[in-house]
Design a protein around this motif. Structure first.
Motif, PDB file in Angstrom:
ATOM      1  N   LYS A  31       0.859  -1.187   0.000  1.00 16.33           N
ATOM      2  CA  LYS A  31       0.000   0.000   0.000  1.00 16.33           C
ATOM      3  C   LYS A  31       0.889   1.229   0.000  1.00 16.33           C
ATOM      4  O   LYS A  31       2.111   1.133   0.202  1.00 16.33           O
ATOM      5  CB  LYS A  31      -0.928  -0.004   1.218  1.00 16.33           C
ATOM      6  CG  LYS A  31      -0.219  -0.029   2.557  1.00 16.33           C
ATOM      7  CD  LYS A  31      -1.221  -0.095   3.702  1.00 16.33           C
ATOM      8  CE  LYS A  31      -0.502  -0.127   5.055  1.00 16.33           C
ATOM      9  NZ  LYS A  31      -1.459  -0.199   6.179  1.00 16.33           N
ATOM     10  N   VAL A 328      -5.093  -9.001  -8.795  1.00 16.97           N
ATOM     11  CA  VAL A 328      -4.946  -9.148  -7.345  1.00 16.97           C
ATOM     12  C   VAL A 328      -5.375  -7.880  -6.621  1.00 16.97           C
ATOM     13  O   VAL A 328      -6.136  -7.915  -5.653  1.00 16.97           O
ATOM     14  CB  VAL A 328      -3.488  -9.501  -6.989  1.00 16.97           C
ATOM     15  CG1 VAL A 328      -3.305  -9.603  -5.480  1.00 16.97           C
ATOM     16  CG2 VAL A 328      -3.080 -10.811  -7.666  1.00 16.97           C
ATOM     17  N   THR A 329      -4.883  -6.721  -7.098  1.00 20.16           N
ATOM     18  CA  THR A 329      -5.220  -5.459  -6.458  1.00 20.16           C
ATOM     19  C   THR A 329      -4.855  -4.301  -7.380  1.00 20.16           C
ATOM     20  O   THR A 329      -4.187  -4.502  -8.398  1.00 20.16           O
ATOM     21  CB  THR A 329      -4.479  -5.305  -5.106  1.00 20.16           C
ATOM     22  OG1 THR A 329      -4.949  -4.138  -4.428  1.00 20.16           O
ATOM     23  CG2 THR A 329      -2.974  -5.175  -5.318  1.00 20.16           C
TER      24      THR A 329
END
Length: 376
Positions: A31, A328-329
């Motif tokens: 992140k 996935v993200t």
């Protein structure tokens, strides 16, 4: 994770399994880092970045303003909050600066004392890091879209260069001359990439929708041309035989072991190929947004199981599972288009309490305010 640690401590498990498991866990937890920033030097968008492989400490960036910056990524302050400093810059005041947009920068694979940059000013420059002066300048007839030095070569010192001319140029750093030309494409060459497995194998991508794989020791042409239909002529239009994409191919990336090659095109598709046979593995990544008219710099994770692909996608970076195609993200943090990304497998951000994170670096282009920003 405790099970891995216990088995490792008892000598019952391979330490590499523990490393892969931890690497994968950290990638899945990526992140935006609130404690790390990068000096804002570029006055315009950032087109390209590269992190040297010797220490993993210094990063190059090249911008649309022609400026090249070297950053120190290491946090020596002992504090969680840290800004990566620009240790030196080839700015607009330098007589040696590129006149137009810098499209590719790359460290010399074996020594941080040298790096190479290429630009839309139709030149490729080999720089002495200490003096920030070019030791060699190669001039071309058209814009330079991409260049690449082999990360493993011991028997040659060739730089592959893709320009507006369909011919791929091979420049020798030892002699300072262009020694060979690879002919086969019919439009500008947008991306070139040496194999990390075999030092004489080169992949090239072009606006003619084709990707070719070459053995530069051969004079008889390319080894093969990638075909998205794997030779099934019933699925291919007569004019689209042996095309990798249904549009401009502007991205190339080998996996770390060199067994697979990834390509991206303006048809909003990404494809995974067996680099030895040229077979399309038919992994479905879905729609992969790609509006770039130039080279797209994307990257693959290293040391993970499974492996992941990081692809600029609008103002985000899409993370895909390499062999399944699963999204996935999405890594978000920029305000406008991300043009390039680079994965750093070993660098850790040290905190006072001893925690650490993996870092992925993203560079953004055409960002109105703030502009020319690099994000962790």
């Amino acid at each position: 994770m405790l099970g891995f640690l216990t088995a490792r401590q008892a000598g019952l498990d391979d330490p590499l399994r523990l490393r892969r498991a931890e690497s994968t866990r950290r990638v899945l937890g990526l992140k935006l880092n609130p404690d790390r920033d990068v000096d804002r030097v570029h006055g315009n968008g950032i087109n390209t970045i590269d992190i040297e492989a010797i220490e993993g400490r210094y990063m190059l960036s090249g911008g649309a303003d022609g400026v090249i910056v070297i950053y120190d990524l290491e946090n020596c302050s002992g504090k969680p909050q840290y800004t990566c400093k620009a240790v030196c810059t080839v700015g607009r005041s330098s007589r040696y600066v590129h006149k137009f947009s810098v499209e590719t920068v790359q460290w010399y694979p074996y020594d941080t004392g040298m790096f190479v940059s290429s630009s839309f000013d139709k030149t490729m420059k080999v720089w002495d890091t200490e003096t920030l002066k070019p030791a060699e300048v190669f001039e071309f007839e058209g814009n330079v879209y991409s260049h690449h030095l082999s990360p493993i070569a011991r028997k040659h010192s060739l730089v592959a260069v893709g320009t507006k001319n369909p011919k791929i140029q091979l420049c020798d750093l030892k002699s300072g001359s262009r020694i060979h030309v690879l002919q086969g494409h019919r439009a500008e060459v947008l991306s070139v990439r040496w194999s990390p497995r075999y030092e004489h194998i080169l992949a090239t991508a072009s606006a003619d929708s084709k990707v070719k794989v070459w053995d530069v020791r051969r004079a008889s042409g390319s080894l093969f041309t990638l075909d998205q239909h794997n030779g099934d002529k019933s699925k291919a239009a007569s004019e689209a035989v042996n095309t990798a994409h249904n549009g401009r191919v502007n991205g190339l990336c080998f996996t770390g072991d060199g067994l697979y090659l990834l390509t991206t095109g303006t048809d909003d598709r990404m494809r995974l190929w067996n680099s030895a046979t040229g077979e399309n593995t038919l992994v479905n990544y879905g729609k992969v947004c790609n509006e770039s008219r130039k080279r797209l710099q994307f990257t693959v994770s290293r040391g993970c199981s499974p492996e992941f692909v990081f692809v600029p996608c609008g103002s985000s970076v899409a993370v895909y599972a390499l062999h399944t195609g699963e999204l996935v993200t999405m890594l978000r943090g920029h305000y406008n288009n991300v043009d390039c990304c680079e994965f750093h497998p070993d660098y850790q951000v040290r905190y006072a309490e001893g925690n650490s994170k993996f870092a992925i670096t993203m560079a953004v282009s055409n960002e109105p305010l703030p502009c020319g920003q690099i994000t962790w």
